[in-house]
Motif scaffolding. Structure first.
Motif, mmCIF file in Angstrom:
data_model
loop_
_atom_site.group_PDB
_atom_site.id
_atom_site.type_symbol
_atom_site.label_atom_id
_atom_site.label_comp_id
_atom_site.label_asym_id
_atom_site.label_seq_id
_atom_site.Cartn_x
_atom_site.Cartn_y
_atom_site.Cartn_z
ATOM 1 N N SER A 46 0.919 -1.282 0.077
ATOM 2 C CA SER A 46 -0.101 -0.014 0.007
ATOM 3 C C SER A 46 0.920 1.115 0.152
ATOM 4 C CB SER A 46 -0.891 -0.054 1.111
ATOM 5 O OG SER A 46 -1.668 1.256 1.270
ATOM 6 N N GLU A 47 0.426 2.086 -0.742
ATOM 7 C CA GLU A 47 1.100 3.513 -0.646
ATOM 8 C C GLU A 47 1.058 4.407 0.461
ATOM 9 O OE1 GLU A 47 -0.184 5.589 -4.247
ATOM 10 O OE2 GLU A 47 0.630 4.087 -5.542
ATOM 11 N N ASN A 48 0.167 3.900 1.369
ATOM 12 C CA ASN A 48 -0.118 4.312 2.546
ATOM 13 C C ASN A 48 1.030 4.044 3.759
ATOM 14 O OD1 ASN A 48 -2.532 5.767 1.881
ATOM 15 N ND2 ASN A 48 -3.507 3.843 1.926
ATOM 16 N N PHE A 49 1.870 3.216 3.555
ATOM 17 C CA PHE A 49 2.837 2.770 4.290
ATOM 18 C C PHE A 49 4.378 2.941 3.796
ATOM 19 C CE2 PHE A 49 -1.108 0.644 5.391
ATOM 20 C CZ PHE A 49 -1.199 0.871 6.809
ATOM 21 N N THR A 50 5.176 3.300 4.771
ATOM 22 C CA THR A 50 6.626 3.283 4.420
ATOM 23 C C THR A 50 7.362 1.978 4.874
ATOM 24 O OG1 THR A 50 6.929 5.678 4.108
ATOM 25 C CG2 THR A 50 8.884 4.652 4.350
ATOM 26 N N GLY A 51 8.050 1.304 4.092
ATOM 27 C CA GLY A 51 8.792 0.218 4.874
ATOM 28 C C GLY A 51 7.782 -1.176 4.775
ATOM 29 N N GLY A 77 11.869 0.785 11.339
ATOM 30 C CA GLY A 77 11.772 1.803 10.348
ATOM 31 C C GLY A 77 10.429 2.095 9.548
ATOM 32 N N ALA A 78 9.504 1.076 9.539
ATOM 33 C CA ALA A 78 8.375 1.182 8.934
ATOM 34 C C ALA A 78 7.348 1.997 9.622
ATOM 35 C CB ALA A 78 7.695 -0.213 8.708
ATOM 36 N N ARG A 79 6.577 2.577 8.900
ATOM 37 C CA ARG A 79 5.483 3.500 9.430
ATOM 38 C C ARG A 79 4.204 3.819 8.517
ATOM 39 N NH1 ARG A 79 10.188 6.010 7.876
ATOM 40 N NH2 ARG A 79 10.212 7.629 6.292
ATOM 41 N N THR A 80 3.252 4.459 9.002
ATOM 42 C CA THR A 80 2.077 4.832 8.341
ATOM 43 C C THR A 80 2.449 6.072 7.715
ATOM 44 O OG1 THR A 80 0.965 6.208 10.155
ATOM 45 C CG2 THR A 80 0.657 3.654 9.999
ATOM 46 N N ASN A 81 1.421 6.759 6.813
ATOM 47 C CA ASN A 81 1.416 7.812 6.228
ATOM 48 C C ASN A 81 0.738 8.586 7.364
ATOM 49 O OD1 ASN A 81 2.406 7.121 3.845
ATOM 50 N ND2 ASN A 81 0.706 7.490 2.925
ATOM 51 N N TRP A 82 0.571 10.036 7.254
ATOM 52 C CA TRP A 82 -0.373 10.673 8.103
ATOM 53 C C TRP A 82 -1.463 10.422 7.589
ATOM 54 C CZ3 TRP A 82 1.296 13.783 11.968
ATOM 55 C CH2 TRP A 82 2.811 14.446 12.002
ATOM 56 N N ASP A 131 15.302 0.767 15.267
ATOM 57 C CA ASP A 131 15.958 -0.325 15.297
ATOM 58 C C ASP A 131 15.189 -1.250 16.190
ATOM 59 O OD1 ASP A 131 15.755 0.962 17.932
ATOM 60 O OD2 ASP A 131 17.725 0.814 18.431
ATOM 61 N N SER A 132 13.790 -1.269 16.008
ATOM 62 C CA SER A 132 13.107 -2.407 16.795
ATOM 63 C C SER A 132 11.471 -2.556 15.834
ATOM 64 C CB SER A 132 12.381 -1.703 17.891
ATOM 65 O OG SER A 132 11.575 -2.664 18.621
ATOM 66 N N ASP A 133 11.315 -3.792 15.680
ATOM 67 C CA ASP A 133 9.994 -4.132 14.989
ATOM 68 C C ASP A 133 8.981 -3.675 16.147
ATOM 69 O OD1 ASP A 133 11.163 -5.240 13.074
ATOM 70 O OD2 ASP A 133 10.686 -7.600 13.558
ATOM 71 N N PHE A 134 7.635 -3.454 15.681
ATOM 72 C CA PHE A 134 6.616 -3.006 16.594
ATOM 73 C C PHE A 134 5.222 -3.438 16.062
ATOM 74 C CE2 PHE A 134 3.493 1.017 16.828
ATOM 75 C CZ PHE A 134 3.551 0.852 17.974
ATOM 76 N N SER A 135 4.342 -3.951 17.024
ATOM 77 C CA SER A 135 3.193 -4.493 16.848
ATOM 78 C C SER A 135 1.919 -3.822 17.628
ATOM 79 C CB SER A 135 3.204 -5.808 16.997
ATOM 80 O OG SER A 135 3.876 -6.566 16.095
ATOM 81 N N HIS A 136 0.836 -3.521 17.310
ATOM 82 C CA HIS A 136 -0.157 -3.124 17.895
ATOM 83 C C HIS A 136 -1.530 -3.387 17.404
ATOM 84 C CE1 HIS A 136 -1.315 -0.134 14.892
ATOM 85 N NE2 HIS A 136 -0.213 0.171 14.740
ATOM 86 N N LEU A 137 -2.467 -3.714 18.526
ATOM 87 C CA LEU A 137 -3.738 -3.797 17.788
ATOM 88 C C LEU A 137 -4.369 -2.651 17.704
ATOM 89 C CD1 LEU A 137 -5.101 -6.510 20.491
ATOM 90 C CD2 LEU A 137 -4.384 -6.895 18.135
ATOM 91 N N ALA A 138 -5.041 -2.464 16.283
ATOM 92 C CA ALA A 138 -5.551 -1.351 16.102
ATOM 93 C C ALA A 138 -7.275 -1.555 16.042
ATOM 94 C CB ALA A 138 -5.356 -0.778 14.887
#
Length: 160
Positions: A46-51, A77-82, A131-138
């Motif tokens: 998806s273009e709504n995420f980087t990484g 290093g991965a993230r959402t868009n605004w 420097d860390s993976d990251f998980s969450h429930l949305a």
């Protein structure tokens, strides 16, 4: 109000479960522990995420329950868009270290056990630390409309 109570109970249960060892009685103690509470899911293209980001939908809203719950896993290093949510969103951090930032506010470091309340129509982004993976429930309610995706988070903003 009952959804807020449901989310509070769900959050408490998840945090309690994530601190336990999920080994069967037949496993040897030298085997590695289960590292994730929920399945990582499929890689998002998806273009709504980087990484690199993975999503496993755990519940889909329907006429009986307007909430969706998804397990989102970001590689370092991965993230959402605004983006923003017309009805808000709650994030329950289940693993790793990540970032959360609302427009015009400083970036916050978030860790396993943190609960983030994204207010309705507040522009924000979230993702893994450098420097860390990251998980969450949305946890989202789409009764007032689904997520509104905006511009990517620049490297300058991410690293600031």
């Amino acid at each position: 109000m009952k959804y807020l109570q449901l989310i509070t109970v769900l959050s408490s249960c998840i945090l309690m479960l994530s601190t336990h060892n999920f080994k069967s009685q037949t496993q040897k103690t030298s085997e590695p522990e289960l590292k994730t509470l929920f399945e990582k899911g499929e890689k998002l293209n998806s273009e709504n995420f980087t990484g690199t980001v993975y999503l496993k939908m755990l519940t889909i809203n329907d006429k009986e329950n307007p909430l969706t719950v998804g397990n989102v896993t970001f590689e370092a290093g991965a993230r959402t868009n605004w983006h923003l949510h017309p009805a808000g969103q709650i994030l329950l951090v289940t693993d790793g270290t990540g970032y959360y930032q609302e427009k015009g506010q400083p970036k916050k470091i978030v860790r396993k056990g943190d609960v983030i309340k994204c207010l309705p129509n507040v522009e924000h982004w979230h993702g893994a630390s450098v420097d860390s993976d990251f998980s969450h429930l949305a946890i989202s309610n789409n009764d007032k409309g689904s997520v509104v995706w905006l511009l990517p988070v620049s490297d300058e903003v991410y690293h600031k």
